[in-house]
Design a protein around this motif. Structure first.
Motif, mmCIF file in Angstrom:
data_model
loop_
_atom_site.group_PDB
_atom_site.id
_atom_site.type_symbol
_atom_site.label_atom_id
_atom_site.label_comp_id
_atom_site.label_asym_id
_atom_site.label_seq_id
_atom_site.Cartn_x
_atom_site.Cartn_y
_atom_site.Cartn_z
ATOM 1 N N UNK A 120 -4.181 -1.359 -9.316
ATOM 2 C CA UNK A 120 -3.638 -2.123 -8.191
ATOM 3 C C UNK A 120 -2.657 -1.264 -7.395
ATOM 4 N N UNK A 121 -2.695 -1.443 -6.066
ATOM 5 C CA UNK A 121 -1.842 -0.654 -5.181
ATOM 6 C C UNK A 121 -1.254 -1.555 -4.108
ATOM 7 N N UNK A 122 -0.196 -1.066 -3.494
ATOM 8 C CA UNK A 122 0.494 -1.814 -2.444
ATOM 9 C C UNK A 122 0.005 -1.361 -1.073
ATOM 10 N N UNK A 123 -0.201 -2.345 -0.192
ATOM 11 C CA UNK A 123 -0.623 -2.078 1.190
ATOM 12 C C UNK A 123 0.291 -2.840 2.149
ATOM 13 N N UNK A 124 0.570 -2.231 3.299
ATOM 14 C CA UNK A 124 1.412 -2.862 4.311
ATOM 15 C C UNK A 124 0.591 -3.149 5.565
ATOM 16 N N UNK A 125 0.796 -4.334 6.119
ATOM 17 C CA UNK A 125 0.092 -4.748 7.332
ATOM 18 C C UNK A 125 1.110 -5.225 8.356
ATOM 19 N N UNK A 126 1.035 -4.679 9.564
ATOM 20 C CA UNK A 126 1.844 -5.149 10.692
ATOM 21 C C UNK A 126 0.896 -5.514 11.828
ATOM 22 N N UNK A 228 3.916 -9.695 9.292
ATOM 23 C CA UNK A 228 4.126 -8.470 8.509
ATOM 24 C C UNK A 228 3.894 -8.856 7.060
ATOM 25 N N UNK A 229 2.940 -8.207 6.422
ATOM 26 C CA UNK A 229 2.558 -8.567 5.064
ATOM 27 C C UNK A 229 2.573 -7.348 4.149
ATOM 28 N N UNK A 230 2.894 -7.597 2.906
ATOM 29 C CA UNK A 230 2.744 -6.604 1.848
ATOM 30 C C UNK A 230 1.758 -7.160 0.837
ATOM 31 N N UNK A 231 0.698 -6.399 0.553
ATOM 32 C CA UNK A 231 -0.355 -6.863 -0.340
ATOM 33 C C UNK A 231 -0.349 -6.079 -1.645
ATOM 34 N N UNK A 232 -0.712 -6.758 -2.713
ATOM 35 C CA UNK A 232 -1.053 -6.094 -3.969
ATOM 36 C C UNK A 232 -2.537 -6.322 -4.183
ATOM 37 N N UNK A 233 -3.296 -5.239 -4.157
ATOM 38 C CA UNK A 233 -4.752 -5.371 -4.217
ATOM 39 C C UNK A 233 -5.351 -4.235 -5.026
#
Length: 282
Positions: A120-126, A228-233
């Motif tokens: 699992x890794x972290x992703x940032x969305x703006x 603005x989102x931070x995902x764990x996927x």
């Protein structure tokens, strides 16, 4: 001895699952210090030797240290898989044996969290949207805005009533824009929730040192933050996330920024916080 100095310590970067007891790993760390990996059973802890805390009022130096910390954790992730990152300036007093002692004390928690975060890794969305697109069609669909427009046009330009009507119009328009923005953000979040483990909203007003951009883009102020989102996927879901965001970016007036994968800083439990109390004051 001042309060930023310690007799002997180890700066901690992260923990990671390791395939064998003697992995060959070393990169340059904070303040250009060489790092080492201390194996404890099937877990490795990446450290460097230190005798002081990393405390400074110089923003450029702090940025450099933060970036070096991140680069070490990134390198560990590329070599071994998802790491469990520690916060910047986490230091334990003592030598490698003290690190091993602490790791054995936290062995169950470290193994559990590493197993949970594996792959699992972290992703940032703006997501930004132009204001004119956010406002498009609102007046045509809203009777209250239409009524206010008519009354504004019928009143005199210098009339105090006109000022109050325009204020009411702007307030109503702001409410409708906020509802539309929230609805579109909720739709995106729902689509992403089907293929991610966890989603966090990031405060649109938060300020932090940016490690990925040398300068923010403030050239166009006629835009609004949609979300603005931070995902764990899981890493296998990255393309699916990108496909969803391509759909969003194709909408008129919308700009999407998608970054990652990052080590899961946002989703890491507070292991090692007690180490902050081990700073020497002698």
């Amino acid at each position: 001895m001042n309060d930023t100095t310690i007799k002997e310590g180890r700066y901690l970067y992260c923990a990671v699952s390791i395939p064998d007891q003697k992995p060959d790993f070393s990169v340059t760390g904070v303040d250009d210090e060489p790092t080492t990996l201390i194996p404890i059973d099937d877990v490795g802890v990446v450290v460097h030797e230190c005798n002081n805390l990393y405390d400074t009022d110089e923003v450029d130096l702090l940025r450099k240290w933060l970036l070096q910390h991140q680069q070490v954790v990134d390198a560990v992730g590329e070599r071994f898989g998802t790491p469990l990152p520690f916060r910047f300036d986490t230091i334990i007093q003592g030598n490698d044996d003290r690190v091993r002692e602490w790791a054995y004390e936290e062995a169950d928690a470290l193994s559990r969290y590493l197993d949970t975060l594996s792959g699992l890794w972290e992703y940032h969305i703006d997501v930004m949207i132009e204001d004119n697109e956010l406002e498009a069609g609102l007046e045509e669909r809203d009777e209250r805005l239409q009524e206010l427009t008519t009354r504004i046009n019928d009143s005199g330009s210098g009339d105090g009533t006109n000022f109050l009507l325009e204020k009411q119009y702007n307030q109503r328009l702001a409410t409708l824009k906020r509802r539309r923005r929230d609805e579109r953000a909720r739709t995106l979040r729902n689509r992403l929730s089907d293929i991610t483990y966890e989603i966090h909203d990031r405060d649109t007003g938060e300020r932090s040192i940016n490690l990925t951009d040398s300068k923010g883009d403030e050239s166009d102020r006629m835009t609004s933050q949609l979300t603005r989102l931070t995902l764990l996927a899981h890493e296998n879901r990255e393309k699916e996330i990108g496909d969803i965001l391509d759909d969003v970016a194709a909408e008129p007036g919308v700009t999407v920024r998608f970054t990652g994968p990052w080590p899961p800083y946002t989703f890491t439990p507070a292991i090692g916080d007690e180490l902050e109390s081990e700073h020497a004051t002698d």
